[in-house]
Design a protein around this motif. Structure first.
Motif, short mmCIF file in Angstrom:
data_model
loop_
_atom_site.label_atom_id
_atom_site.label_comp_id
_atom_site.label_asym_id
_atom_site.label_seq_id
_atom_site.Cartn_x
_atom_site.Cartn_y
_atom_site.Cartn_z
N MET A 1 0.80 -1.20 0.00
CA MET A 1 0.00 0.00 0.00
C MET A 1 0.84 1.27 0.00
O MET A 1 0.34 2.35 -0.04
CB MET A 1 -0.92 0.01 1.21
CG MET A 1 -1.88 -1.16 1.20
SD MET A 1 -3.01 -1.10 2.56
CE MET A 1 -3.54 -2.78 2.59
N CYS B 1 -3.55 -3.61 -2.13
CA CYS B 1 -4.78 -2.80 -2.18
C CYS B 1 -5.96 -3.62 -2.66
O CYS B 1 -7.08 -3.14 -2.72
CB CYS B 1 -4.57 -1.60 -3.10
SG CYS B 1 -3.16 -0.58 -2.65
N PHE C 1 -10.20 3.42 -3.80
CA PHE C 1 -9.29 4.52 -4.14
C PHE C 1 -8.10 4.10 -5.01
O PHE C 1 -7.24 4.92 -5.30
CB PHE C 1 -8.75 5.17 -2.86
CG PHE C 1 -9.80 5.95 -2.12
CD1 PHE C 1 -10.37 7.07 -2.67
CD2 PHE C 1 -10.22 5.54 -0.86
CE1 PHE C 1 -11.35 7.79 -2.00
CE2 PHE C 1 -11.19 6.25 -0.17
CZ PHE C 1 -11.76 7.39 -0.74
N CYS D 1 -2.27 4.78 -5.67
CA CYS D 1 -3.29 5.26 -4.75
C CYS D 1 -3.71 6.68 -5.13
O CYS D 1 -2.86 7.56 -5.27
CB CYS D 1 -2.73 5.26 -3.33
SG CYS D 1 -3.90 5.90 -2.12
S1 SF4 Z 1 -5.56 2.45 -2.82
FE1 SF4 Z 1 -4.68 3.81 -1.26
S2 SF4 Z 1 -6.17 3.90 0.35
FE2 SF4 Z 1 -6.67 2.13 -0.89
S3 SF4 Z 1 -5.68 0.39 0.11
FE3 SF4 Z 1 -4.29 1.20 -1.47
S4 SF4 Z 1 -2.96 2.67 -0.42
FE4 SF4 Z 1 -4.74 2.28 0.91
#
Ligand code: SF4
Ligand code: SF4
Length: 142
Positions: free
Chosen positions: A1, A24, A79, A87
Motif C-alpha cells: 500500500m 490494495c 481509491f 493510490c
Molecule cells: S488504494 Fe490507497 S487507500 Fe486504498 S488500500 Fe491502497 S494505499 Fe490504501
C-alpha cells in the motif's frame, strides 16, 4: 500500500511501482481509524460524517474502506487507480496503508518476481492472489 517504495531504497527489496498493487486488492478490510476519517474529510473538504458515509463501511465494529470491482484482480480498494495501479489519495490514505508491509520484503512482490521468473521472465505475468481466513480447528496436542 505504500506505492512509492522502490527497491532502490536501502534495505528495501520490493518495488511498488512494478507491482499491480496486490495489497490494495487482497485485503478486504482496510481499517479506518477516527484519525484516518478526519484526514479523509479534510482532504475531500467534507464533514467527517460525510466522509464516513461516502468512503467507508462498517464491518461489524470495524470501519473499513469501501471496495469496488477491479478488472485486473477482481476487487480492490475504491481509491486504487485501475490504470496506474497507484493510490489516488496518497496523502490522505489511512495509517495502515502508510506502514504496510512494515518490513524490508513484501511477500506479494516476492511472489510476483518468482512467478515471472518461472514464466521465462515475462514482465506481463500477474499471478492472481486471494486471501481467505478460514477458521481452522487445531487438533489437541497428544
Ligand atoms: S488504494 Fe490507497 S487507500 Fe486504498 S488500500 Fe491502497 S494505499 Fe490504501
Ligand atoms: S503488494 Fe507489496 S510491492 Fe505491491 S504495492 Fe503493495 S507493498 Fe508494494
Amino acid at each position: 500500500m505504500a506505492r512509492t517504495t522502490t527497491d532502490e531504497q536501502k534495505g528495501v527489496f520490493y518495488d511498488c511501482g512494478k507491482c499491480p498493487a496486490f495489497c490494495c486488492s487482497v485485503y478486504e478490510r482496510v481499517a479506518v481509524t477516527k484519525k484516518d476519517l478526519q484526514r479523509l474529510a479534510k482532504y475531500f473538504k467534507v464533514t467527517v460524517e460525510e466522509a464516513g458515509k461516502r468512503f467507508t463501511r462498517m464491518n461489524g465494529e470495524e470501519r473499513v474502506l469501501r471496495r469496488a470491482k477491479d478488472p485486473l484482480l477482481g476487487e480492490a480498494c475504491h481509491f486504487l487507480d485501475r490504470k496506474t495501479r497507484g493510490c489516488t489519495i496518497y496523502h490522505a490514505r489511512p495509517d495502515v496503508c502508510r506502514t504496510y508491509p512494515a518490513r524490508s520484503r513484501c511477500a506479494y512482490y516476492d511472489l510476483l518476481q518468482f512467478e515471472r521468473e518461472q514464466q521465462s521472465d515475462q514482465p506481463n505475468v500477474i499471478p492472481l492472489v486471494t486471501l481467505t481466513f478460514p477458521e481452522v480447528k487445531i487438533p489437541d496436542e497428544e
